[in-house]
Design a protein around this motif. Structure first.
Motif, PDB file in Angstrom:
ATOM      1  N   ARG A   1       0.819  -1.210   0.000  1.00  0.00           N
ATOM      2  CA  ARG A   1       0.000   0.000   0.000  1.00  0.00           C
ATOM      3  C   ARG A   1       0.846   1.249   0.000  1.00  0.00           C
ATOM      4  NH1 ARG A   1      -5.094   0.665   1.793  1.00  0.00           N
ATOM      5  NH2 ARG A   1      -6.403  -1.131   1.495  1.00  0.00           N
ATOM      6  N   ASP A   2       2.008   1.200  -0.624  1.00  0.00           N
ATOM      7  CA  ASP A   2       2.890   2.359  -0.650  1.00  0.00           C
ATOM      8  C   ASP A   2       2.940   3.000  -2.022  1.00  0.00           C
ATOM      9  OD1 ASP A   2       4.206   0.256  -1.831  1.00  0.00           O
ATOM     10  OD2 ASP A   2       6.139   0.693  -0.904  1.00  0.00           O
ATOM     11  N   THR A   3       1.904   2.772  -2.831  1.00  0.00           N
ATOM     12  CA  THR A   3       1.900   3.292  -4.200  1.00  0.00           C
ATOM     13  C   THR A   3       1.526   4.763  -4.278  1.00  0.00           C
ATOM     14  OG1 THR A   3      -0.365   2.513  -4.454  1.00  0.00           O
ATOM     15  CG2 THR A   3       1.394   1.038  -5.202  1.00  0.00           C
ATOM     16  N   ASP A   4       0.746   5.267  -3.305  1.00  0.00           N
ATOM     17  CA  ASP A   4       0.377   6.681  -3.317  1.00  0.00           C
ATOM     18  C   ASP A   4       0.144   7.147  -1.886  1.00  0.00           C
ATOM     19  OD1 ASP A   4      -2.602   6.489  -2.614  1.00  0.00           O
ATOM     20  OD2 ASP A   4      -2.484   5.195  -4.377  1.00  0.00           O
ATOM     21  N   SER A   5       0.093   8.458  -1.704  1.00  0.00           N
ATOM     22  CA  SER A   5      -0.023   9.005  -0.352  1.00  0.00           C
ATOM     23  C   SER A   5      -1.356   8.648   0.291  1.00  0.00           C
ATOM     24  CB  SER A   5       0.166  10.520  -0.369  1.00  0.00           C
ATOM     25  OG  SER A   5      -0.838  11.128  -1.159  1.00  0.00           O
ATOM     26  N   GLY A   6      -2.417   8.482  -0.496  1.00  0.00           N
ATOM     27  CA  GLY A   6      -3.716   8.098   0.064  1.00  0.00           C
ATOM     28  C   GLY A   6      -3.674   6.725   0.703  1.00  0.00           C
ATOM     29  N   SER A   7      -2.993   5.794   0.058  1.00  0.00           N
ATOM     30  CA  SER A   7      -2.879   4.448   0.611  1.00  0.00           C
ATOM     31  C   SER A   7      -2.034   4.447   1.873  1.00  0.00           C
ATOM     32  CB  SER A   7      -2.257   3.503  -0.424  1.00  0.00           C
ATOM     33  OG  SER A   7      -3.091   3.379  -1.543  1.00  0.00           O
ATOM     34  N   ILE A   8      -0.947   5.203   1.850  1.00  0.00           N
ATOM     35  CA  ILE A   8      -0.082   5.286   3.035  1.00  0.00           C
ATOM     36  C   ILE A   8      -0.848   5.956   4.175  1.00  0.00           C
ATOM     37  CG2 ILE A   8       2.036   6.306   3.969  1.00  0.00           C
ATOM     38  CD1 ILE A   8       3.206   5.988   1.095  1.00  0.00           C
ATOM     39  N   ASN A   9      -1.624   6.988   3.867  1.00  0.00           N
ATOM     40  CA  ASN A   9      -2.398   7.666   4.905  1.00  0.00           C
ATOM     41  C   ASN A   9      -3.480   6.762   5.487  1.00  0.00           C
ATOM     42  OD1 ASN A   9      -0.923  10.015   4.879  1.00  0.00           O
ATOM     43  ND2 ASN A   9      -2.211  10.996   3.349  1.00  0.00           N
ATOM     44  N   ALA A  10      -4.039   5.854   4.666  1.00  0.00           N
ATOM     45  CA  ALA A  10      -5.014   4.894   5.185  1.00  0.00           C
ATOM     46  C   ALA A  10      -4.352   3.992   6.224  1.00  0.00           C
ATOM     47  CB  ALA A  10      -5.596   4.061   4.042  1.00  0.00           C
ATOM     48  N   VAL A  11      -3.114   3.589   5.951  1.00  0.00           N
ATOM     49  CA  VAL A  11      -2.373   2.764   6.913  1.00  0.00           C
ATOM     50  C   VAL A  11      -2.099   3.582   8.168  1.00  0.00           C
ATOM     51  CG1 VAL A  11      -0.176   1.573   7.324  1.00  0.00           C
ATOM     52  CG2 VAL A  11      -1.384   1.235   5.164  1.00  0.00           C
ATOM     53  N   ARG A  12      -1.678   4.834   8.003  1.00  0.00           N
ATOM     54  CA  ARG A  12      -1.403   5.683   9.166  1.00  0.00           C
ATOM     55  C   ARG A  12      -2.661   5.876  10.018  1.00  0.00           C
ATOM     56  NH1 ARG A  12       2.226   9.014   5.581  1.00  0.00           N
ATOM     57  NH2 ARG A  12       4.315   8.513   6.345  1.00  0.00           N
ATOM     58  N   SER A  13      -3.795   6.125   9.361  1.00  0.00           N
ATOM     59  CA  SER A  13      -5.053   6.310  10.095  1.00  0.00           C
ATOM     60  C   SER A  13      -5.432   5.049  10.859  1.00  0.00           C
ATOM     61  CB  SER A  13      -6.179   6.676   9.130  1.00  0.00           C
ATOM     62  OG  SER A  13      -5.926   7.908   8.524  1.00  0.00           O
ATOM     63  N   THR A  14      -5.253   3.905  10.217  1.00  0.00           N
ATOM     64  CA  THR A  14      -5.570   2.644  10.879  1.00  0.00           C
ATOM     65  C   THR A  14      -4.629   2.422  12.058  1.00  0.00           C
ATOM     66  OG1 THR A  14      -6.393   1.747   8.790  1.00  0.00           O
ATOM     67  CG2 THR A  14      -5.884   0.167  10.530  1.00  0.00           C
ATOM     68  N   LEU A  15      -3.346   2.753  11.884  1.00  0.00           N
ATOM     69  CA  LEU A  15      -2.394   2.624  12.991  1.00  0.00           C
ATOM     70  C   LEU A  15      -2.804   3.531  14.156  1.00  0.00           C
ATOM     71  CD1 LEU A  15       0.988   2.446  11.074  1.00  0.00           C
ATOM     72  CD2 LEU A  15       0.046   0.678  12.556  1.00  0.00           C
ATOM     73  N   ASP A  16      -3.203   4.769  13.868  1.00  0.00           N
ATOM     74  CA  ASP A  16      -3.630   5.685  14.923  1.00  0.00           C
ATOM     75  C   ASP A  16      -4.859   5.138  15.652  1.00  0.00           C
ATOM     76  OD1 ASP A  16      -1.577   7.464  14.471  1.00  0.00           O
ATOM     77  OD2 ASP A  16      -2.766   8.777  13.175  1.00  0.00           O
ATOM     78  N   ARG A  17      -5.785   4.548  14.900  1.00  0.00           N
ATOM     79  CA  ARG A  17      -6.972   3.958  15.520  1.00  0.00           C
ATOM     80  C   ARG A  17      -6.577   2.779  16.403  1.00  0.00           C
ATOM     81  NH1 ARG A  17      -9.859  -0.055  13.979  1.00  0.00           N
ATOM     82  NH2 ARG A  17      -9.081  -0.068  11.855  1.00  0.00           N
ATOM     83  N   LEU A  18      -5.649   1.967  15.931  1.00  0.00           N
ATOM     84  CA  LEU A  18      -5.189   0.820  16.713  1.00  0.00           C
ATOM     85  C   LEU A  18      -4.432   1.268  17.962  1.00  0.00           C
ATOM     86  CD1 LEU A  18      -4.123  -1.558  13.816  1.00  0.00           C
ATOM     87  CD2 LEU A  18      -6.086  -1.818  15.338  1.00  0.00           C
ATOM     88  N   VAL A  19      -3.713   2.390  17.872  1.00  0.00           N
ATOM     89  CA  VAL A  19      -3.045   2.940  19.056  1.00  0.00           C
ATOM     90  C   VAL A  19      -4.108   3.363  20.064  1.00  0.00           C
ATOM     91  CG1 VAL A  19      -1.693   4.906  19.907  1.00  0.00           C
ATOM     92  CG2 VAL A  19      -0.909   3.631  17.900  1.00  0.00           C
ATOM     93  N   GLY A  20      -5.159   4.018  19.591  1.00  0.00           N
ATOM     94  CA  GLY A  20      -6.249   4.437  20.478  1.00  0.00           C
ATOM     95  C   GLY A  20      -6.943   3.267  21.144  1.00  0.00           C
ATOM     96  N   GLN A  21      -6.946   2.120  20.479  1.00  0.00           N
ATOM     97  CA  GLN A  21      -7.558   0.905  21.036  1.00  0.00           C
ATOM     98  C   GLN A  21      -6.552   0.076  21.838  1.00  0.00           C
ATOM     99  OE1 GLN A  21      -8.933  -1.068  17.494  1.00  0.00           O
ATOM    100  NE2 GLN A  21     -10.745   0.210  17.313  1.00  0.00           N
ATOM    101  N   SER A  22      -5.332   0.584  21.962  1.00  0.00           N
ATOM    102  CA  SER A  22      -4.244  -0.105  22.680  1.00  0.00           C
ATOM    103  C   SER A  22      -3.898  -1.453  22.061  1.00  0.00           C
ATOM    104  CB  SER A  22      -4.595  -0.279  24.159  1.00  0.00           C
ATOM    105  OG  SER A  22      -4.798   0.970  24.758  1.00  0.00           O
ATOM    106  N   ARG A  23      -4.127  -1.596  20.769  1.00  0.00           N
ATOM    107  CA  ARG A  23      -3.765  -2.844  20.086  1.00  0.00           C
ATOM    108  C   ARG A  23      -2.371  -2.733  19.483  1.00  0.00           C
ATOM    109  NH1 ARG A  23      -8.945  -4.562  16.640  1.00  0.00           N
ATOM    110  NH2 ARG A  23      -7.962  -6.611  16.701  1.00  0.00           N
ATOM    111  N   VAL A  24      -1.903  -1.498  19.278  1.00  0.00           N
ATOM    112  CA  VAL A  24      -0.550  -1.196  18.802  1.00  0.00           C
ATOM    113  C   VAL A  24      -0.072  -0.034  19.655  1.00  0.00           C
ATOM    114  CG1 VAL A  24       0.780  -0.320  16.831  1.00  0.00           C
ATOM    115  CG2 VAL A  24      -1.024  -1.987  16.449  1.00  0.00           C
TER     116      VAL A  24
END
Length: 177
Positions: A141-164
Motif C-alpha cells: 500500500r505504498d503506491t500513493d499518499s492516500g494508501s499510506i495515509n489509510a495505513v497511518r489512520s488505521t495505525l492511529d486507531r489501533l493505538v487508540g484501542q491499545s492494540r498497537v
C-alpha cells in the motif's frame, strides 16, 4: 575608494535578502515545531481518553483475541516478512468473495481486512519498532499518499484501542497484550 560594479551590488543585495529570509524561516520553523509538539501532545491525550472511554463501552459480540506468547529474542529484533500485495479493495489476491454477508459491503470488509493485515504484520514484527511507511510497503500500500495515509489512520486507531503502541514519532510496536 573601492568601486562596486552593478553585478557585485546585485549579489550583495541578493545575499542580504537571503539572510533575512533565512532568519524569518528559522523563526517560522521554530514556531511550527512548537505548534506540532502541542498538537501531538493534544492528539495523544485525546487518543488516551478515547481509549479509556472505549474500554468502558460494552463489549462487542466477538470474543477478545487471546494473548500471544512472548516472542523469542531473535524474532523480536528481526524484521517481519512482507505480506502479499493487496488489490484495490484491500484484500490479498484471490481472497475476494462475491457479495456481502448480512449486508456487509466490500468496503467494510476491506476496512477490517486492512486492520487484520496490520495486526498480522505486527505479530510478525515482534518487538521491533516500525514506521507506518514500512507497514504500508509490506502490505503493498505504498503506491500513493492516500494508501499510506489509510495505513497511518488505521495505525492511529489501533493505538487508540491499545492494540498497537506508539513508541516514538512515527514509530509503532506491537502491544504486549
Amino acid at each position: 575608494m573601492v568601486s562596486v560594479t552593478p553585478m557585485a551590488r546585485n549579489i550583495e543585495i541578493t545575499a542580504e535578502g537571503l539572510q533575512e529570509d533565512l532568519a524569518r524561516l528559522e523563526i517560522q520553523k521554530q514556531a511550527l515545531e512548537r505548534e506540532l509538539a502541542a498538537v501531538t501532545a493534544h492528539l495523544d491525550s485525546v487518543q488516551r481518553a478515547l481509549g479509556a472511554l472505549q474500554a468502558l463501552m460494552p463489549e462487542s459480540a466477538s470474543a477478545p483475541e487471546a494473548p500471544r506468547p512472548p516472542e523469542e529474542a531473535a524474532e523480536a529484533t528481526a524484521a517481519p516478512a512482507p505480506l502479499p500485495p493487496l488489490n484495490e479493495a484491500g484484500e490479498s489476491a484471490g481472497s475476494r468473495t462475491a457479495g456481502g454477508i448480512d449486508g456487509e459491503t466490500d468496503s467494510s470488509k476491506a476496512y477490517g481486512k486492512l486492520t487484520e493485515q496490520i495486526l498480522d504484520y505486527f505479530a510478525q514484527a515482534g518487538k521491533a519498532d516500525v514506521r507506518a511507511r514500512d507497514v504500508a510497503s509490506a502490505l503493498g500500500r505504498d503506491t500513493d499518499s492516500g494508501s499510506i495515509n489509510a495505513v497511518r489512520s488505521t495505525l492511529d486507531r489501533l493505538v487508540g484501542q491499545s492494540r498497537v503502541r506508539r513508541v516514538g514519532r512515527g514509530l509503532y510496536r506491537a502491544s504486549n497484550h
